[in-house]
Scaffold this motif. Structure first.
Motif, short mmCIF file in Angstrom:
data_model
loop_
_atom_site.label_atom_id
_atom_site.label_comp_id
_atom_site.label_asym_id
_atom_site.label_seq_id
_atom_site.Cartn_x
_atom_site.Cartn_y
_atom_site.Cartn_z
N PRO A 256 -32.54 -17.13 -3.26
CA PRO A 256 -32.99 -16.69 -4.59
C PRO A 256 -34.50 -16.90 -4.73
CG PRO A 256 -31.01 -18.03 -4.77
CD PRO A 256 -31.48 -18.15 -3.35
N HIS A 257 -35.15 -16.03 -5.49
CA HIS A 257 -36.62 -16.04 -5.55
C HIS A 257 -37.07 -16.17 -6.99
CE1 HIS A 257 -40.67 -15.30 -4.36
NE2 HIS A 257 -40.75 -14.09 -4.91
N TRP A 258 -38.03 -17.13 -7.22
CA TRP A 258 -38.49 -17.42 -8.58
C TRP A 258 -39.80 -16.71 -8.94
CZ3 TRP A 258 -34.81 -20.39 -6.70
CH2 TRP A 258 -33.95 -21.06 -7.56
N ASN A 259 -40.56 -16.26 -7.99
CA ASN A 259 -41.94 -15.87 -8.28
C ASN A 259 -42.05 -14.70 -9.24
OD1 ASN A 259 -42.65 -17.85 -6.57
ND2 ASN A 259 -43.62 -16.58 -5.02
N PHE A 260 -41.16 -13.73 -9.15
CA PHE A 260 -41.30 -12.56 -10.00
C PHE A 260 -40.92 -12.83 -11.44
CE2 PHE A 260 -40.75 -9.79 -6.06
CZ PHE A 260 -42.11 -9.53 -5.98
N PRO A 262 -40.39 -15.88 -14.39
CA PRO A 262 -40.54 -17.30 -14.72
C PRO A 262 -39.22 -17.95 -15.13
CG PRO A 262 -41.50 -15.91 -16.43
CD PRO A 262 -41.17 -15.01 -15.29
N ASP A 263 -38.23 -17.14 -15.58
CA ASP A 263 -36.96 -17.73 -16.00
C ASP A 263 -35.96 -17.83 -14.86
OD1 ASP A 263 -37.79 -18.25 -18.51
OD2 ASP A 263 -36.80 -16.55 -19.47
N GLY A 264 -36.33 -17.46 -13.62
CA GLY A 264 -35.44 -17.69 -12.50
C GLY A 264 -35.12 -16.42 -11.73
N PRO A 265 -34.34 -16.57 -10.66
CA PRO A 265 -34.00 -15.42 -9.82
C PRO A 265 -32.98 -14.48 -10.48
CG PRO A 265 -32.93 -17.40 -9.00
CD PRO A 265 -33.84 -17.83 -10.10
N ILE A 266 -32.32 -14.92 -11.55
CA ILE A 266 -31.44 -14.05 -12.35
C ILE A 266 -31.94 -14.09 -13.79
CG2 ILE A 266 -29.11 -13.58 -13.16
CD1 ILE A 266 -28.02 -15.00 -10.74
N VAL A 267 -32.30 -12.94 -14.33
CA VAL A 267 -32.77 -12.84 -15.71
C VAL A 267 -31.82 -11.91 -16.46
CG1 VAL A 267 -34.63 -12.09 -17.23
CG2 VAL A 267 -35.16 -13.27 -15.08
N VAL A 292 -34.66 -11.69 -4.67
CA VAL A 292 -34.24 -12.27 -3.39
C VAL A 292 -35.47 -12.35 -2.48
CG1 VAL A 292 -32.75 -12.03 -1.37
CG2 VAL A 292 -31.91 -11.34 -3.63
N GLN A 293 -35.59 -13.44 -1.72
CA GLN A 293 -36.70 -13.61 -0.79
C GLN A 293 -36.17 -13.93 0.60
OE1 GLN A 293 -39.42 -16.80 -1.71
NE2 GLN A 293 -41.06 -15.93 -0.47
N ASN A 294 -36.89 -13.46 1.61
CA ASN A 294 -36.57 -13.78 3.00
C ASN A 294 -37.56 -14.85 3.48
OD1 ASN A 294 -35.90 -13.91 5.67
ND2 ASN A 294 -36.58 -11.83 6.19
N ASN A 326 -40.71 -13.14 5.28
CA ASN A 326 -41.52 -13.77 4.23
C ASN A 326 -41.83 -12.80 3.10
OD1 ASN A 326 -42.70 -16.07 3.17
ND2 ASN A 326 -44.74 -15.50 3.91
N ALA A 327 -40.90 -11.91 2.78
CA ALA A 327 -41.09 -10.95 1.70
C ALA A 327 -40.02 -11.16 0.65
CB ALA A 327 -41.03 -9.51 2.24
N SER A 328 -40.24 -10.56 -0.51
CA SER A 328 -39.29 -10.69 -1.61
C SER A 328 -39.05 -9.32 -2.22
CB SER A 328 -39.82 -11.68 -2.67
OG SER A 328 -41.12 -11.29 -3.10
N SER A 329 -37.92 -9.22 -2.90
CA SER A 329 -37.54 -7.96 -3.53
C SER A 329 -36.96 -8.25 -4.89
CB SER A 329 -36.51 -7.22 -2.66
OG SER A 329 -36.07 -6.05 -3.30
N ARG A 330 -37.32 -7.38 -5.86
CA ARG A 330 -36.81 -7.54 -7.21
C ARG A 330 -36.39 -6.18 -7.73
NH1 ARG A 330 -40.24 -7.77 -12.66
NH2 ARG A 330 -38.58 -8.21 -14.13
N GLY A 331 -35.32 -6.16 -8.47
CA GLY A 331 -34.91 -4.89 -9.05
C GLY A 331 -33.85 -5.08 -10.10
#
Length: 352
Positions: A256-260, A262-267, A292-294, A326-331
């Motif tokens: 799970p990835h936090w960077n995109f 601020p409230d977490g990997p699930i918003v 999600v991040q690799n 070392n990449a991340s994806s958000r959608g």
């Protein structure tokens, strides 16, 4: 300054000997006559280098002349080899040149027992037993911990029972520049050392010729004891094994990835295009974003993510293109009620 000595004994001296000059126990200079006949004199007339060896300050001081400081010459009287002369110096103090100054100070290096180390073990920088019958090894280290270079020569004096044992000079020291001597083995070559306790001092810039930001940290002293006979063998060295290298990375690492957001990997939100949680209302659309991040140096191929509500599977989302290293994806993951209708131009498996 002029001095003179004579040989009042019954025998001619046919070997060299030392003469030391001190001001307030700071070594200034030495001379080495080659010998001295009975009732003859050895002298120096109008020596004028005093100010080049020590920074003179107004006040009362003591000049001291020491003949045969290392007691190399047997004499009929060993008690009359020192002469002291009180002197008074007048004038003003030398002004300090600004505030950005060097600062020469003793330092303890990694693996050393301190800035000044004595032992009987060549190549070691730990304190150890000493004997007048064995070689003594001396190590010391100093550093310019100030903010500017010391452009004058930096003198280092080692004293044993207030007699100069040796001296060294460094041309100059930049900030963090280091003076270091390891395993010096000449201490007992000329000194007639008796077993027991002795006072040793290491003095940096003994004549105070370098203006420093701190003039109080130029000296380190300790009491050192010499015994007789053989010394204990050096302790065994502790072998430090190199760290085991990690196994080569061969797999991706999806997390799970936090960077995109601020409230977490699930918003979860009642509004679209947001990265923070908002209250949702039963019966109204609720929008979910996942990230999600690799975290790996290895690319990830296509993978699936499953979204649950109260442990009930809501949607399975597939990333057909995978995720590079070392990449991340958000959608947008899904409208919890009608993902298929909201994204009517996509298959449900591509909502994420």
């Amino acid at each position: 300054m002029s001095w003179a000595i004579t040989n009042t004994g019954p025998f001619t001296l046919n070997r060299p000997f030392d003469i030391h000059l001190y001001l307030d126990d700071v070594f200034l200079n030495s001379w080495r006559p080659t010998g001295l006949s009975v009732d003859f004199f050895s002298f120096v007339d109008d020596w004028d280098e005093l100010a080049s060896h020590i920074r003179l300050t107004p006040g009362d001081h003591t000049l001291k002349l020491v003949i045969d400081p290392y007691e190399e010459i047997p004499e009929t009287d060993e008690t009359d080899n020192v002469y002291e002369l009180p002197v008074s110096i007048t004038g003003g103090l030398t002004p300090r040149p600004g505030t950005r100054l060097p600062d020469i100070a003793p330092v303890a290096l990694d693996g050393w027992d301190g800035p000044l180390v004595f032992n009987s073990y060549d190549g070691r920088t730990i304190n150890g037993p000493l004997s007048t019958d064995s070689t003594t090894y001396v190590s010391f280290a100093a550093e310019n911990v100030g903010v500017s270079s010391a452009l004058n020569d930096v003198a280092v004096h080692l004293y044993l029972d207030d007699i100069l044992a040796s001296r060294w000079t460094s041309r100059w020291l930049v900030p963090l520049g280091r003076l270091q001597l390891q395993g010096w083995d000449k201490l007992l070559d000329r000194l007639q050392l008796k077993p027991g306790e002795h006072k040793v001092r290491l003095v940096l810039d003994p004549g105070n010729l370098i203006h420093e930001s701190d003039e109080t940290n130029n000296e380190i002293g300790r009491t050192v004891t010499w015994a007789t006979g053989p010394v204990d063998p050096a302790p065994a060295l502790t072998m430090v094994l190199p760290p085991t290298p990690p196994a080569p990375v061969t797999l991706p690492n999806l997390v799970p990835h936090w960077n995109f957001a601020p409230d977490g990997p699930i918003v979860v939100s009642s509004a679209e295009d947001t990265s923070t949680h908002n209250p949702i209302v039963s019966g109204q659309p609720a929008y979910v974003d996942i990230s999600v991040q690799n975290l790996s140096l290895v690319d990830a191929g296509s993978f699936s993510s499953s979204l649950y509500l109260d442990d009930e599977l809501v949607e399975t989302l597939r990333a057909s293109d995978g995720l590079v290293r070392n990449a991340s994806s958000r959608g947008p993951a899904s409208d919890l009620h009608r993902c298929r209708d909201r994204h009517s131009d996509r298959q449900p498996a591509q909502c994420g």
